[in-house]
Design a protein around this motif. Structure first.
Motif, PDB file in Angstrom:
ATOM      1  N   UNK A  46       1.185 -11.093 -73.612  1.00 50.11           N
ATOM      2  CA  UNK A  46       2.288 -10.247 -74.069  1.00 50.11           C
ATOM      3  C   UNK A  46       2.885  -9.462 -72.903  1.00 50.11           C
ATOM      4  N   UNK A  47       2.012  -8.985 -72.030  1.00 45.09           N
ATOM      5  CA  UNK A  47       2.469  -8.251 -70.842  1.00 45.09           C
ATOM      6  C   UNK A  47       3.279  -9.158 -69.912  1.00 45.09           C
ATOM      7  N   UNK A  48       2.820 -10.384 -69.692  1.00 53.04           N
ATOM      8  CA  UNK A  48       3.544 -11.324 -68.834  1.00 53.04           C
ATOM      9  C   UNK A  48       4.927 -11.612 -69.400  1.00 53.04           C
ATOM     10  N   UNK A  49       5.005 -11.793 -70.701  1.00 56.99           N
ATOM     11  CA  UNK A  49       6.296 -12.065 -71.340  1.00 56.99           C
ATOM     12  C   UNK A  49       7.243 -10.881 -71.185  1.00 56.99           C
ATOM     13  N   UNK A  50       6.724  -9.682 -71.398  1.00 53.29           N
ATOM     14  CA  UNK A  50       7.554  -8.479 -71.304  1.00 53.29           C
ATOM     15  C   UNK A  50       8.000  -8.248 -69.871  1.00 53.29           C
ATOM     16  N   UNK A  51       7.082  -8.426 -68.922  1.00 53.84           N
ATOM     17  CA  UNK A  51       7.404  -8.248 -67.516  1.00 53.84           C
ATOM     18  C   UNK A  51       8.448  -9.269 -67.057  1.00 53.84           C
ATOM     19  N   UNK A  52       8.261 -10.522 -67.445  1.00 57.43           N
ATOM     20  CA  UNK A  52       9.208 -11.573 -67.066  1.00 57.43           C
ATOM     21  C   UNK A  52      10.595 -11.282 -67.625  1.00 57.43           C
ATOM     22  N   UNK A  53      10.647 -10.789 -68.855  1.00 63.32           N
ATOM     23  CA  UNK A  53      11.938 -10.458 -69.466  1.00 63.32           C
ATOM     24  C   UNK A  53      12.654  -9.367 -68.683  1.00 63.32           C
ATOM     25  N   UNK A  54      11.930  -8.318 -68.351  1.00 61.17           N
ATOM     26  CA  UNK A  54      12.540  -7.204 -67.627  1.00 61.17           C
ATOM     27  C   UNK A  54      13.030  -7.631 -66.246  1.00 61.17           C
ATOM     28  N   UNK A  55      12.193  -8.395 -65.520  1.00 66.73           N
ATOM     29  CA  UNK A  55      12.578  -8.804 -64.177  1.00 66.73           C
ATOM     30  C   UNK A  55      13.711  -9.829 -64.202  1.00 66.73           C
ATOM     31  N   UNK A  56      13.784 -10.658 -65.236  1.00 72.04           N
ATOM     32  CA  UNK A  56      14.899 -11.606 -65.354  1.00 72.04           C
ATOM     33  C   UNK A  56      16.217 -10.856 -65.509  1.00 72.04           C
ATOM     34  N   UNK A  57      16.191  -9.766 -66.250  1.00 69.39           N
ATOM     35  CA  UNK A  57      17.388  -8.955 -66.444  1.00 69.39           C
ATOM     36  C   UNK A  57      17.823  -8.256 -65.160  1.00 69.39           C
ATOM     37  N   UNK A  58      16.883  -8.035 -64.248  1.00 71.04           N
ATOM     38  CA  UNK A  58      17.172  -7.296 -63.008  1.00 71.04           C
ATOM     39  C   UNK A  58      17.517  -8.199 -61.828  1.00 71.04           C
TER      40      UNK A  58
END
Length: 235
Positions: A46-58
Protein backbone atom coordinates in the motif's frame (compact mmCIF):
# COMPACT_ATOMS: atom_id res chain seq x y z
CA UNK A 1 32.90 11.84 -24.58
CA UNK A 2 34.03 13.43 -21.33
CA UNK A 3 31.44 12.51 -18.70
CA UNK A 4 29.07 9.72 -17.70
CA UNK A 5 26.28 10.29 -15.21
CA UNK A 6 24.16 7.66 -13.47
CA UNK A 7 20.73 7.54 -11.92
CA UNK A 8 20.77 5.79 -8.53
CA UNK A 9 17.80 3.59 -7.58
CA UNK A 10 17.29 0.87 -10.17
CA UNK A 11 20.52 1.82 -11.93
CA UNK A 12 23.36 1.53 -9.42
CA UNK A 13 21.35 -0.18 -6.70
CA UNK A 14 18.88 -2.95 -7.42
CA UNK A 15 15.13 -2.53 -7.18
CA UNK A 16 15.02 -5.84 -5.31
CA UNK A 17 17.27 -4.41 -2.62
CA UNK A 18 15.14 -1.26 -2.48
CA UNK A 19 12.00 -3.37 -2.00
CA UNK A 20 13.66 -5.31 0.83
CA UNK A 21 14.73 -2.03 2.41
CA UNK A 22 11.24 -0.56 2.29
CA UNK A 23 9.65 -3.73 3.66
CA UNK A 24 12.04 -3.69 6.61
CA UNK A 25 11.31 0.01 7.18
CA UNK A 26 7.60 -0.79 7.33
CA UNK A 27 8.27 -3.61 9.82
CA UNK A 28 10.19 -1.18 12.03
CA UNK A 29 7.47 1.46 11.75
CA UNK A 30 4.76 -1.05 12.74
CA UNK A 31 6.91 -2.29 15.63
CA UNK A 32 7.34 1.23 16.99
CA UNK A 33 3.65 1.96 16.47
CA UNK A 34 2.66 -1.15 18.40
CA UNK A 35 0.87 -2.57 15.36
CA UNK A 36 2.84 -5.74 14.68
CA UNK A 37 -0.54 -7.43 14.32
CA UNK A 38 -0.76 -5.88 10.84
CA UNK A 39 0.66 -7.77 7.87
CA UNK A 40 3.86 -5.89 6.95
CA UNK A 41 3.79 -6.94 3.30
CA UNK A 42 0.23 -5.69 2.84
CA UNK A 43 1.14 -2.33 4.40
CA UNK A 44 4.34 -2.16 2.36
CA UNK A 45 2.47 -2.72 -0.92
CA UNK A 46 0.00 0.00 0.00
CA UNK A 47 2.88 2.34 0.81
CA UNK A 48 4.61 1.60 -2.52
CA UNK A 49 1.40 2.33 -4.41
CA UNK A 50 0.83 5.60 -2.55
CA UNK A 51 4.45 6.68 -2.93
CA UNK A 52 4.49 5.86 -6.65
CA UNK A 53 1.28 7.84 -7.16
CA UNK A 54 2.65 10.92 -5.44
CA UNK A 55 5.99 10.83 -7.25
CA UNK A 56 4.29 10.26 -10.63
CA UNK A 57 2.32 13.46 -10.07
CA UNK A 58 5.54 15.35 -9.29
CA UNK A 59 7.60 14.18 -12.29
CA UNK A 60 9.21 17.12 -14.04
CA UNK A 61 7.83 19.61 -11.52
CA UNK A 62 9.38 21.81 -8.85
CA UNK A 63 11.06 19.54 -6.31
CA UNK A 64 9.82 18.77 -2.84
CA UNK A 65 11.92 17.12 -0.17
CA UNK A 66 11.80 13.36 -0.69
CA UNK A 67 11.44 12.98 3.07
CA UNK A 68 8.21 15.02 2.94
CA UNK A 69 6.73 13.03 0.07
CA UNK A 70 7.64 9.68 1.64
CA UNK A 71 6.24 10.78 5.00
CA UNK A 72 3.02 11.98 3.37
CA UNK A 73 2.63 8.63 1.58
CA UNK A 74 3.16 6.68 4.80
CA UNK A 75 0.78 8.90 6.78
CA UNK A 76 -1.96 8.24 4.22
CA UNK A 77 -1.33 4.51 4.59
CA UNK A 78 -1.24 4.87 8.37
CA UNK A 79 -4.66 6.51 8.33
CA UNK A 80 -6.00 3.61 6.30
CA UNK A 81 -4.55 0.87 8.52
CA UNK A 82 -4.67 2.64 11.87
CA UNK A 83 -1.10 3.39 12.95
CA UNK A 84 0.98 6.48 13.69
CA UNK A 85 4.12 7.33 11.71
CA UNK A 86 7.12 7.72 14.08
CA UNK A 87 8.54 11.23 14.36
CA UNK A 88 11.96 9.88 13.37
CA UNK A 89 10.67 8.04 10.27
CA UNK A 90 13.24 9.70 7.97
CA UNK A 91 16.13 8.75 10.25
CA UNK A 92 14.84 5.15 10.24
CA UNK A 93 14.62 5.29 6.46
CA UNK A 94 18.20 6.53 6.00
CA UNK A 95 19.60 3.94 8.41
CA UNK A 96 17.75 1.04 6.79
CA UNK A 97 18.69 2.11 3.26
CA UNK A 98 22.31 1.95 4.28
CA UNK A 99 21.79 -1.45 5.88
CA UNK A 100 19.83 -3.23 3.17
CA UNK A 101 20.66 -1.44 -0.11
CA UNK A 102 22.41 -3.61 -2.72
CA UNK A 103 24.55 -2.52 -5.65
CA UNK A 104 24.29 -4.22 -9.01
CA UNK A 105 27.19 -6.71 -9.07
CA UNK A 106 29.05 -4.88 -11.86
CA UNK A 107 28.44 -1.33 -10.58
CA UNK A 108 31.82 -0.73 -8.94
CA UNK A 109 33.87 -2.24 -11.77
CA UNK A 110 31.94 -0.12 -14.29
CA UNK A 111 32.48 3.12 -12.37
CA UNK A 112 36.18 2.39 -11.90
CA UNK A 113 36.64 1.49 -15.58
CA UNK A 114 35.08 4.77 -16.65
CA UNK A 115 37.25 6.76 -14.25
CA UNK A 116 40.36 4.98 -15.56
CA UNK A 117 39.40 6.33 -18.99
CA UNK A 118 39.72 9.85 -17.58
CA UNK A 119 35.98 10.54 -17.54
CA UNK A 120 34.03 12.63 -15.07
CA UNK A 121 31.66 10.18 -13.35
CA UNK A 122 28.65 11.63 -11.57
CA UNK A 123 25.16 10.98 -10.28
CA UNK A 124 21.94 12.78 -11.21
CA UNK A 125 19.08 11.63 -9.01
CA UNK A 126 15.74 12.63 -7.53
CA UNK A 127 16.92 12.56 -3.94
CA UNK A 128 17.54 14.54 -0.78
CA UNK A 129 21.21 15.28 -0.13
CA UNK A 130 21.36 13.59 3.27
CA UNK A 131 19.83 10.38 1.88
CA UNK A 132 22.13 10.00 -1.12
CA UNK A 133 25.30 10.81 0.81
CA UNK A 134 24.48 8.44 3.67
CA UNK A 135 23.51 5.67 1.25
CA UNK A 136 26.62 6.03 -0.92
CA UNK A 137 28.87 6.08 2.15
CA UNK A 138 27.18 2.95 3.53
CA UNK A 139 27.78 1.23 0.19
CA UNK A 140 31.42 2.35 0.24
CA UNK A 141 31.26 4.19 -3.10
CA UNK A 142 30.80 7.86 -2.13
CA UNK A 143 34.39 8.75 -2.97
CA UNK A 144 34.15 7.23 -6.46
CA UNK A 145 31.98 10.06 -7.79
CA UNK A 146 33.24 13.38 -9.07
CA UNK A 147 29.85 15.04 -8.63
CA UNK A 148 26.41 14.31 -7.19
CA UNK A 149 23.43 16.36 -8.33
CA UNK A 150 20.07 15.91 -6.63
CA UNK A 151 16.56 17.24 -7.03
CA UNK A 152 17.20 19.11 -3.77
CA UNK A 153 20.17 20.85 -5.43
CA UNK A 154 18.44 21.68 -8.71
CA UNK A 155 14.98 22.46 -7.36
CA UNK A 156 13.26 20.18 -9.89
CA UNK A 157 12.48 16.53 -10.46
CA UNK A 158 13.51 14.71 -13.62
CA UNK A 159 12.76 14.89 -16.53
CA UNK A 160 12.93 18.69 -16.04
CA UNK A 161 16.09 20.03 -17.74
CA UNK A 162 17.48 21.71 -14.63
CA UNK A 163 18.99 18.63 -12.86
CA UNK A 164 20.80 17.62 -16.05
CA UNK A 165 22.00 21.14 -16.86
CA UNK A 166 23.26 21.70 -13.31
CA UNK A 167 25.21 18.42 -13.42
CA UNK A 168 26.77 19.38 -16.75
CA UNK A 169 27.69 22.78 -15.37
CA UNK A 170 29.35 21.23 -12.33
CA UNK A 171 31.31 18.83 -14.54
CA UNK A 172 32.30 21.58 -16.96
CA UNK A 173 31.18 19.63 -20.02
CA UNK A 174 28.81 20.23 -22.92
CA UNK A 175 25.65 18.10 -23.30
CA UNK A 176 27.12 16.50 -26.44
CA UNK A 177 30.11 15.34 -24.36
CA UNK A 178 28.02 13.47 -21.79
CA UNK A 179 26.12 10.22 -21.41
CA UNK A 180 23.35 9.51 -18.90
CA UNK A 181 22.50 6.02 -17.65
CA UNK A 182 19.15 5.32 -16.04
CA UNK A 183 16.37 2.77 -15.72
CA UNK A 184 13.37 4.98 -16.51
CA UNK A 185 12.78 5.64 -20.24
CA UNK A 186 10.40 8.55 -19.60
CA UNK A 187 12.35 10.39 -16.91
CA UNK A 188 15.96 9.41 -17.57
CA UNK A 189 16.23 8.96 -21.33
CA UNK A 190 13.82 11.73 -22.28
CA UNK A 191 15.24 14.16 -19.72
CA UNK A 192 18.81 13.60 -20.87
CA UNK A 193 18.03 13.73 -24.59
CA UNK A 194 15.99 16.93 -24.19
CA UNK A 195 19.13 18.78 -23.09
CA UNK A 196 21.34 17.21 -25.77
CA UNK A 197 22.94 14.37 -23.78
CA UNK A 198 23.04 10.80 -25.03
CA UNK A 199 21.07 8.27 -23.01
CA UNK A 200 21.47 4.65 -21.99
CA UNK A 201 18.61 2.59 -20.58
CA UNK A 202 19.46 -0.21 -18.13
CA UNK A 203 16.77 -2.85 -18.68
CA UNK A 204 18.13 -6.20 -17.42
CA UNK A 205 14.95 -8.19 -18.11
CA UNK A 206 13.82 -6.36 -21.26
CA UNK A 207 10.64 -5.28 -19.49
CA UNK A 208 10.52 -1.78 -21.00
CA UNK A 209 10.86 -2.74 -24.65
CA UNK A 210 7.88 -0.62 -25.72
CA UNK A 211 9.78 2.51 -24.61
CA UNK A 212 13.23 1.65 -25.94
CA UNK A 213 12.81 4.22 -28.72
CA UNK A 214 13.09 6.93 -26.06
CA UNK A 215 16.74 5.98 -25.54
CA UNK A 216 19.92 6.02 -27.63
CA UNK A 217 21.21 2.73 -26.21
CA UNK A 218 19.72 -0.14 -24.21
CA UNK A 219 21.84 -2.45 -22.03
CA UNK A 220 21.09 -5.45 -19.84
CA UNK A 221 24.15 -4.93 -17.58
CA UNK A 222 26.08 -1.86 -16.45
CA UNK A 223 29.42 -3.19 -17.74
CA UNK A 224 28.09 -2.70 -21.29
CA UNK A 225 28.23 1.06 -20.72
CA UNK A 226 32.03 0.89 -20.86
CA UNK A 227 31.95 -0.54 -24.38
CA UNK A 228 29.43 2.11 -25.48
CA UNK A 229 31.72 4.86 -24.18
CA UNK A 230 34.74 3.34 -25.92
CA UNK A 231 32.80 3.36 -29.17
CA UNK A 232 31.70 6.96 -28.73
CA UNK A 233 35.23 8.11 -27.86
CA UNK A 234 36.51 6.37 -30.98
CA UNK A 235 34.26 8.31 -33.31
Amino acid sequence: MRAVFFDFVGTLITKEGENETHLNIIREVLKRAGREDLDAETVWRAYEEESSRLFSELAGKEARKIRDVDTEALKLVGERFGFEVPADFWEISIAFHGRYGRLFPDAVETIKALKEMGLHVGIITDSDNDYIEAHLRALGIYELFDSITTSEDSGYFKPHPRPFLLALERAGVKPSEALYVGDNPKKDCVGAKNVGMMSVLLDPMGEKRELWNNCDFVVSALREVVEIVKGLKGR
